[in-house]
Motif scaffolding. Structure first.
Motif, PDB file in Angstrom:
ATOM      1  N   PHE A 126      39.182  30.429  46.582  1.00  0.00           N
ATOM      2  CA  PHE A 126      40.132  31.019  45.490  1.00  0.00           C
ATOM      3  C   PHE A 126      40.450  30.313  44.531  1.00  0.00           C
ATOM      4  CE2 PHE A 126      41.269  33.380  49.587  1.00  0.00           C
ATOM      5  CZ  PHE A 126      40.163  34.337  49.460  1.00  0.00           C
ATOM      6  N   THR A 127      39.691  29.686  43.904  1.00  0.00           N
ATOM      7  CA  THR A 127      39.970  28.562  42.773  1.00  0.00           C
ATOM      8  C   THR A 127      38.688  28.761  42.047  1.00  0.00           C
ATOM      9  OG1 THR A 127      38.849  26.810  43.826  1.00  0.00           O
ATOM     10  CG2 THR A 127      41.302  27.004  43.972  1.00  0.00           C
ATOM     11  N   TYR A 128      38.946  28.167  40.846  1.00  0.00           N
ATOM     12  CA  TYR A 128      37.587  28.186  39.834  1.00  0.00           C
ATOM     13  C   TYR A 128      36.570  27.356  40.298  1.00  0.00           C
ATOM     14  CZ  TYR A 128      35.035  26.261  35.606  1.00  0.00           C
ATOM     15  OH  TYR A 128      34.100  25.936  34.777  1.00  0.00           O
ATOM     16  N   ILE A 129      36.965  26.430  41.060  1.00  0.00           N
ATOM     17  CA  ILE A 129      35.726  25.629  41.805  1.00  0.00           C
ATOM     18  C   ILE A 129      35.201  26.291  42.692  1.00  0.00           C
ATOM     19  CG2 ILE A 129      35.387  23.472  43.110  1.00  0.00           C
ATOM     20  CD1 ILE A 129      36.172  22.838  40.329  1.00  0.00           C
ATOM     21  N   ALA A 130      35.830  27.371  43.381  1.00  0.00           N
ATOM     22  CA  ALA A 130      35.108  28.030  44.274  1.00  0.00           C
ATOM     23  C   ALA A 130      34.066  29.044  43.680  1.00  0.00           C
ATOM     24  CB  ALA A 130      35.899  28.954  45.273  1.00  0.00           C
ATOM     25  N   ALA A 131      34.589  29.463  42.617  1.00  0.00           N
ATOM     26  CA  ALA A 131      33.680  30.524  41.668  1.00  0.00           C
ATOM     27  C   ALA A 131      32.295  29.578  41.276  1.00  0.00           C
ATOM     28  CB  ALA A 131      34.416  30.982  40.669  1.00  0.00           C
TER      29      ALA A 131
ATOM     30  N   PHE B 267      34.458  34.069  48.337  1.00  0.00           N
ATOM     31  CA  PHE B 267      34.739  32.774  48.432  1.00  0.00           C
ATOM     32  C   PHE B 267      35.778  32.488  47.424  1.00  0.00           C
ATOM     33  CE2 PHE B 267      33.274  28.156  47.516  1.00  0.00           C
ATOM     34  CZ  PHE B 267      34.167  27.592  48.363  1.00  0.00           C
ATOM     35  N   ALA B 268      35.696  33.057  46.205  1.00  0.00           N
ATOM     36  CA  ALA B 268      36.430  32.869  45.179  1.00  0.00           C
ATOM     37  C   ALA B 268      37.741  33.798  44.937  1.00  0.00           C
ATOM     38  CB  ALA B 268      35.794  32.328  43.984  1.00  0.00           C
ATOM     39  N   GLY B 269      37.377  35.106  45.390  1.00  0.00           N
ATOM     40  CA  GLY B 269      38.435  36.102  45.174  1.00  0.00           C
ATOM     41  C   GLY B 269      38.055  36.673  43.736  1.00  0.00           C
ATOM     42  N   SER B 270      39.232  37.270  43.341  1.00  0.00           N
ATOM     43  CA  SER B 270      39.336  38.013  42.236  1.00  0.00           C
ATOM     44  C   SER B 270      40.705  37.759  41.444  1.00  0.00           C
ATOM     45  CB  SER B 270      39.273  39.633  42.281  1.00  0.00           C
ATOM     46  OG  SER B 270      39.369  40.479  41.103  1.00  0.00           O
ATOM     47  N   ILE B 271      40.967  36.609  40.911  1.00  0.00           N
ATOM     48  CA  ILE B 271      42.028  36.311  40.281  1.00  0.00           C
ATOM     49  C   ILE B 271      41.851  36.423  38.697  1.00  0.00           C
ATOM     50  CG2 ILE B 271      43.714  34.376  39.823  1.00  0.00           C
ATOM     51  CD1 ILE B 271      42.709  33.054  42.366  1.00  0.00           C
ATOM     52  N   VAL B 272      42.588  37.266  38.182  1.00  0.00           N
ATOM     53  CA  VAL B 272      42.474  37.440  36.663  1.00  0.00           C
ATOM     54  C   VAL B 272      42.590  36.202  35.864  1.00  0.00           C
ATOM     55  CG1 VAL B 272      43.359  38.661  34.587  1.00  0.00           C
ATOM     56  CG2 VAL B 272      43.511  39.580  37.005  1.00  0.00           C
ATOM     57  N   GLY B 273      41.604  35.890  35.038  1.00  0.00           N
ATOM     58  CA  GLY B 273      41.560  34.786  34.134  1.00  0.00           C
ATOM     59  C   GLY B 273      41.085  33.244  34.850  1.00  0.00           C
ATOM     60  N   VAL B 274      40.856  33.713  36.005  1.00  0.00           N
ATOM     61  CA  VAL B 274      40.275  32.184  36.739  1.00  0.00           C
ATOM     62  C   VAL B 274      39.281  32.427  37.455  1.00  0.00           C
ATOM     63  CG1 VAL B 274      40.974  30.492  38.754  1.00  0.00           C
ATOM     64  CG2 VAL B 274      42.934  31.561  37.069  1.00  0.00           C
ATOM     65  N   THR B 275      38.990  33.429  38.380  1.00  0.00           N
ATOM     66  CA  THR B 275      37.842  33.717  39.295  1.00  0.00           C
ATOM     67  C   THR B 275      37.276  35.224  38.931  1.00  0.00           C
ATOM     68  OG1 THR B 275      39.208  34.634  41.325  1.00  0.00           O
ATOM     69  CG2 THR B 275      38.338  32.088  40.903  1.00  0.00           C
ATOM     70  N   GLN B 276      38.114  36.090  38.310  1.00  0.00           N
ATOM     71  CA  GLN B 276      37.610  37.372  38.092  1.00  0.00           C
ATOM     72  C   GLN B 276      36.618  37.286  37.088  1.00  0.00           C
ATOM     73  OE1 GLN B 276      39.386  41.358  36.523  1.00  0.00           O
ATOM     74  NE2 GLN B 276      40.220  40.942  38.492  1.00  0.00           N
TER      75      GLN B 276
ATOM     76  N   PHE C  84      27.948  38.187  42.447  1.00  0.00           N
ATOM     77  CA  PHE C  84      29.123  39.013  42.851  1.00  0.00           C
ATOM     78  C   PHE C  84      29.718  38.811  44.254  1.00  0.00           C
ATOM     79  CE2 PHE C  84      30.798  42.957  45.009  1.00  0.00           C
ATOM     80  CZ  PHE C  84      31.820  43.283  44.536  1.00  0.00           C
ATOM     81  N   GLY C  85      28.662  39.155  45.335  1.00  0.00           N
ATOM     82  CA  GLY C  85      29.373  39.148  46.647  1.00  0.00           C
ATOM     83  C   GLY C  85      29.740  37.860  47.251  1.00  0.00           C
ATOM     84  N   ALA C  86      29.097  36.677  46.984  1.00  0.00           N
ATOM     85  CA  ALA C  86      29.633  35.638  47.443  1.00  0.00           C
ATOM     86  C   ALA C  86      30.987  35.100  46.578  1.00  0.00           C
ATOM     87  CB  ALA C  86      28.610  34.388  47.338  1.00  0.00           C
ATOM     88  N   THR C  87      30.878  35.360  45.372  1.00  0.00           N
ATOM     89  CA  THR C  87      32.058  34.975  44.570  1.00  0.00           C
ATOM     90  C   THR C  87      33.309  35.686  45.127  1.00  0.00           C
ATOM     91  OG1 THR C  87      30.805  34.657  42.575  1.00  0.00           O
ATOM     92  CG2 THR C  87      33.040  34.761  42.157  1.00  0.00           C
ATOM     93  N   MET C  88      32.910  37.106  45.399  1.00  0.00           N
ATOM     94  CA  MET C  88      34.252  37.764  45.811  1.00  0.00           C
ATOM     95  C   MET C  88      34.904  37.378  47.295  1.00  0.00           C
ATOM     96  SD  MET C  88      35.840  40.706  44.706  1.00  0.00           S
ATOM     97  CE  MET C  88      36.507  41.997  45.049  1.00  0.00           C
TER      98      MET C  88
END
Length: 219
Positions: A88-93, A168-177, A162-166
């Motif tokens: 759930f971080t930028y690195i994860a995305a 592993f990185a989640g949906s954080i506005v301005g970071v991983t969305q 989309f799928g792996a990002t959702m």
């Protein structure tokens, strides 16, 4: 509305630019390394490297959670060093986008390198060139179209992830969305008009990239 529209686009570009470069460098190394060597298990290694191309995104996302989550040694090391988890971080995305785009780049580079005449490389070696010089001055200039095409296709694939990002990185506005995640959430929440705008944006991006690839093939 202006800020809402541009935020996921900017996030996507920040993620995709770094992810595509990372995936390209790894693909370049593995494609060159495997081209020059014959060993037992080479087919298995190539198959493993190509797996993300055919696996469902949810499987890739789950694998990334296992490999980089808080219970993994990589995740624990990263959290101890940076005082935050990878998930759930930028690195994860970036990791998610790089993993899904890697096999596409890798396959294009393999095809390009295999098309280089071995006699030209052998002649360069006989003239005293090192393996690095052979690669830089012979292999790469001949296979440059495949190299550029591979990067551009990988960039496009990372942009649409989309799928792996959702997972592993989640949906954080301005970071991983990213853009695909934002389109999904806009549809889910009934914000159809914004979804239309984002869909048009990503279609334009994809058309420009694919159009450039087609021009390279015809050049």
């Amino acid at each position: 509305m202006f800020e809402t529209f541009w935020t996921p686009i900017i996030v996507s570009l920040r993620v995709v630019i770094v992810a595509s470069i990372l995936a390209f460098l790894l693909a370049l190394f593995f494609a060159w390394f495997l081209k020059k060597r014959q060993f037992k298990g080479k087919l298995f290694v190539e198959t493993v490297l190509m797996l993300p191309l055919v696996l469902p995104p949810t499987v890739i996302g789950f694998g990334l959670l296992v490999a980089f989550g808080r219970n993994s040694w990589v995740g624990q090391w990263y959290e101890a060093l940076f005082n935050q988890p990878i998930v759930f971080t930028y690195i994860a995305a970036v990791i998610a986008a790089a993993v899904v785009s890697f096999p596409l780049i890798f396959q294009m580079l393999v095809n390009g390198f295999e098309g280089v005449d071995d006699e030209l490389e052998a002649a360069a070696r006989q003239m005293g060139a090192s393996e690095w010089q052979v690669f830089w001055h012979v292999t790469l200039p001949i296979a440059w179209r495949s190299v550029v095409t591979g990067y551009m296709l990988g960039f496009a694939r990372a942009l649409g992830e989309f799928g792996a990002t959702m997972m592993f990185a989640g949906s954080i506005v301005g970071v991983t969305q990213t853009l695909p995640v934002s389109i999904y959430l806009a549809v889910e929440t009934g914000n159809t008009m914004m979804a239309y705008y984002w869909v048009i944006s990503i279609v334009i991006f994809a058309m420009v990239l694919l159009g450039s690839v087609q021009r390279l093939k015809r050049a």
